[in-house]
Design a protein around this motif. Structure first.
Motif, PDB file in Angstrom:
ATOM      1  N   LEU A  35       0.830  -1.205   0.000  1.00  0.00           N
ATOM      2  CA  LEU A  35       0.000   0.000   0.000  1.00  0.00           C
ATOM      3  C   LEU A  35       0.865   1.256   0.000  1.00  0.00           C
ATOM      4  O   LEU A  35       0.543   2.235  -0.675  1.00  0.00           O
ATOM      5  CB  LEU A  35      -0.936  -0.017   1.209  1.00  0.00           C
ATOM      6  N   GLU A  36       1.970   1.232   0.723  1.00  0.00           N
ATOM      7  CA  GLU A  36       2.867   2.400   0.761  1.00  0.00           C
ATOM      8  C   GLU A  36       3.390   2.735  -0.635  1.00  0.00           C
ATOM      9  O   GLU A  36       3.606   3.904  -0.959  1.00  0.00           O
ATOM     10  CB  GLU A  36       4.024   2.154   1.730  1.00  0.00           C
ATOM     11  N   THR A  37       3.589   1.737  -1.481  1.00  0.00           N
ATOM     12  CA  THR A  37       4.039   1.988  -2.857  1.00  0.00           C
ATOM     13  C   THR A  37       3.000   2.806  -3.616  1.00  0.00           C
ATOM     14  O   THR A  37       3.340   3.726  -4.365  1.00  0.00           O
ATOM     15  CB  THR A  37       4.317   0.656  -3.586  1.00  0.00           C
ATOM     16  N   VAL A  38       1.729   2.493  -3.425  1.00  0.00           N
ATOM     17  CA  VAL A  38       0.650   3.246  -4.082  1.00  0.00           C
ATOM     18  C   VAL A  38       0.708   4.707  -3.650  1.00  0.00           C
ATOM     19  O   VAL A  38       0.607   5.612  -4.485  1.00  0.00           O
ATOM     20  CB  VAL A  38      -0.728   2.633  -3.754  1.00  0.00           C
ATOM     21  N   TYR A  39       0.909   4.947  -2.354  1.00  0.00           N
ATOM     22  CA  TYR A  39       1.007   6.327  -1.865  1.00  0.00           C
ATOM     23  C   TYR A  39       2.264   7.029  -2.391  1.00  0.00           C
ATOM     24  O   TYR A  39       2.228   8.219  -2.701  1.00  0.00           O
ATOM     25  CB  TYR A  39       0.972   6.362  -0.339  1.00  0.00           C
ATOM     26  N   ARG A  45       3.864  11.286  -8.470  1.00  0.00           N
ATOM     27  CA  ARG A  45       3.092  11.419  -9.714  1.00  0.00           C
ATOM     28  C   ARG A  45       3.586  10.454 -10.799  1.00  0.00           C
ATOM     29  O   ARG A  45       3.697  10.799 -11.965  1.00  0.00           O
ATOM     30  CB  ARG A  45       3.114  12.858 -10.228  1.00  0.00           C
ATOM     31  N   THR A  46       3.884   9.229 -10.392  1.00  0.00           N
ATOM     32  CA  THR A  46       4.344   8.215 -11.346  1.00  0.00           C
ATOM     33  C   THR A  46       3.343   7.086 -11.537  1.00  0.00           C
ATOM     34  O   THR A  46       3.490   6.303 -12.468  1.00  0.00           O
ATOM     35  CB  THR A  46       5.683   7.592 -10.881  1.00  0.00           C
ATOM     36  N   GLY A  47       2.352   6.993 -10.689  1.00  0.00           N
ATOM     37  CA  GLY A  47       1.367   5.916 -10.769  1.00  0.00           C
ATOM     38  C   GLY A  47       0.103   6.373 -11.463  1.00  0.00           C
ATOM     39  O   GLY A  47       0.043   7.449 -12.056  1.00  0.00           O
ATOM     40  N   PRO A  48      -0.926   5.552 -11.386  1.00  0.00           N
ATOM     41  CA  PRO A  48      -2.202   5.923 -12.000  1.00  0.00           C
ATOM     42  C   PRO A  48      -2.769   7.178 -11.329  1.00  0.00           C
ATOM     43  O   PRO A  48      -2.579   7.376 -10.127  1.00  0.00           O
ATOM     44  CB  PRO A  48      -3.100   4.707 -11.762  1.00  0.00           C
ATOM     45  N   PRO A  49      -3.422   8.039 -12.108  1.00  0.00           N
ATOM     46  CA  PRO A  49      -3.952   9.276 -11.520  1.00  0.00           C
ATOM     47  C   PRO A  49      -5.115   8.992 -10.577  1.00  0.00           C
ATOM     48  O   PRO A  49      -6.004   8.209 -10.878  1.00  0.00           O
ATOM     49  CB  PRO A  49      -4.410  10.083 -12.739  1.00  0.00           C
ATOM     50  N   GLY A  50      -5.073   9.625  -9.434  1.00  0.00           N
ATOM     51  CA  GLY A  50      -6.137   9.492  -8.445  1.00  0.00           C
ATOM     52  C   GLY A  50      -6.762  10.853  -8.181  1.00  0.00           C
ATOM     53  O   GLY A  50      -6.265  11.881  -8.640  1.00  0.00           O
ATOM     54  N   ARG A  58      -9.463   8.169  -4.414  1.00  0.00           N
ATOM     55  CA  ARG A  58     -10.130   7.213  -5.298  1.00  0.00           C
ATOM     56  C   ARG A  58      -9.454   7.232  -6.671  1.00  0.00           C
ATOM     57  O   ARG A  58      -8.817   8.197  -7.063  1.00  0.00           O
ATOM     58  CB  ARG A  58     -11.615   7.548  -5.476  1.00  0.00           C
ATOM     59  N   TYR A  59      -9.644   6.147  -7.408  1.00  0.00           N
ATOM     60  CA  TYR A  59      -9.088   5.993  -8.746  1.00  0.00           C
ATOM     61  C   TYR A  59     -10.201   5.587  -9.697  1.00  0.00           C
ATOM     62  O   TYR A  59     -10.988   4.692  -9.381  1.00  0.00           O
ATOM     63  CB  TYR A  59      -8.002   4.912  -8.752  1.00  0.00           C
ATOM     64  N   ASP A  60     -10.240   6.210 -10.858  1.00  0.00           N
ATOM     65  CA  ASP A  60     -11.203   5.852 -11.897  1.00  0.00           C
ATOM     66  C   ASP A  60     -10.659   4.627 -12.629  1.00  0.00           C
ATOM     67  O   ASP A  60      -9.532   4.663 -13.145  1.00  0.00           O
ATOM     68  CB  ASP A  60     -11.371   7.027 -12.865  1.00  0.00           C
ATOM     69  N   TRP A  67      -3.605   4.084 -17.876  1.00  0.00           N
ATOM     70  CA  TRP A  67      -2.251   4.187 -17.342  1.00  0.00           C
ATOM     71  C   TRP A  67      -1.478   2.888 -17.594  1.00  0.00           C
ATOM     72  O   TRP A  67      -0.319   2.920 -18.003  1.00  0.00           O
ATOM     73  CB  TRP A  67      -2.310   4.501 -15.843  1.00  0.00           C
ATOM     74  N   VAL A  68      -2.129   1.754 -17.382  1.00  0.00           N
ATOM     75  CA  VAL A  68      -1.484   0.459 -17.628  1.00  0.00           C
ATOM     76  C   VAL A  68      -1.118   0.331 -19.114  1.00  0.00           C
ATOM     77  O   VAL A  68      -0.008  -0.093 -19.460  1.00  0.00           O
ATOM     78  CB  VAL A  68      -2.389  -0.712 -17.195  1.00  0.00           C
ATOM     79  N   ALA A  69      -2.034   0.728 -19.993  1.00  0.00           N
ATOM     80  CA  ALA A  69      -1.757   0.653 -21.431  1.00  0.00           C
ATOM     81  C   ALA A  69      -0.555   1.524 -21.789  1.00  0.00           C
ATOM     82  O   ALA A  69       0.307   1.105 -22.584  1.00  0.00           O
ATOM     83  CB  ALA A  69      -2.982   1.086 -22.220  1.00  0.00           C
ATOM     84  N   ASN A  70      -0.467   2.703 -21.205  1.00  0.00           N
ATOM     85  CA  ASN A  70       0.680   3.583 -21.467  1.00  0.00           C
ATOM     86  C   ASN A  70       1.975   2.968 -20.954  1.00  0.00           C
ATOM     87  O   ASN A  70       3.021   3.079 -21.598  1.00  0.00           O
ATOM     88  CB  ASN A  70       0.475   4.953 -20.823  1.00  0.00           C
TER      89      ASN A  70
END
Length: 76
Positions: A35-39, A45-50, A58-60, A67-70
Motif C-alpha cells: 500500500l505504501e508503494t501506491v502512496y 506522480r508516477t502511478g495511476p492518476p487518483g 479514489r481511482y477511476d 495508465w497500464v496501457a501507457n
C-alpha cells in the motif's frame, strides 16, 4: 474486489477492473504491491492518476486501465 479478480477468463490473462471507483487498497491488490508503494506513486506522480473525494483517495478504473496501457507501450 476479490470476487471481481477471481472472474478472469484464463490464467495469466489481465484481470477485469470493477465498475466502481477504486480505493488505494484495490490498486495495491491489483498490482500486488505494498500500500505504501501506491502512496509513493501518488506523491511522485508516477502511478495511476487518483482524485480526492473529501479526504478519501479514489481511482477511476478507466484511467487506471489507460495508465497500464501507457506503461506497457513504454516498456515495449
Amino acid at each position: 474486489m476479490k470476487a471481481a479478480l477471481d472472474q478472469a477468463s484464463a490464467p495469466g490473462s489481465p484481470q477485469p477492473l470493477p465498475a466502481r471507483y477504486l480505493e488505494p487498497e484495490d490498486i495495491a491488490e491489483i498490482f500486488q504491491v505494498p500500500l505504501e508503494t501506491v502512496y509513493q506513486w501518488r506523491r511522485k506522480r508516477t502511478g495511476p492518476p487518483g482524485f480526492r473525494v473529501g479526504r478519501h483517495l479514489r481511482y477511476d478504473p478507466t484511467e487506471v486501465a489507460q495508465w497500464v496501457a501507457n506503461q506497457t507501450r513504454e516498456a515495449a
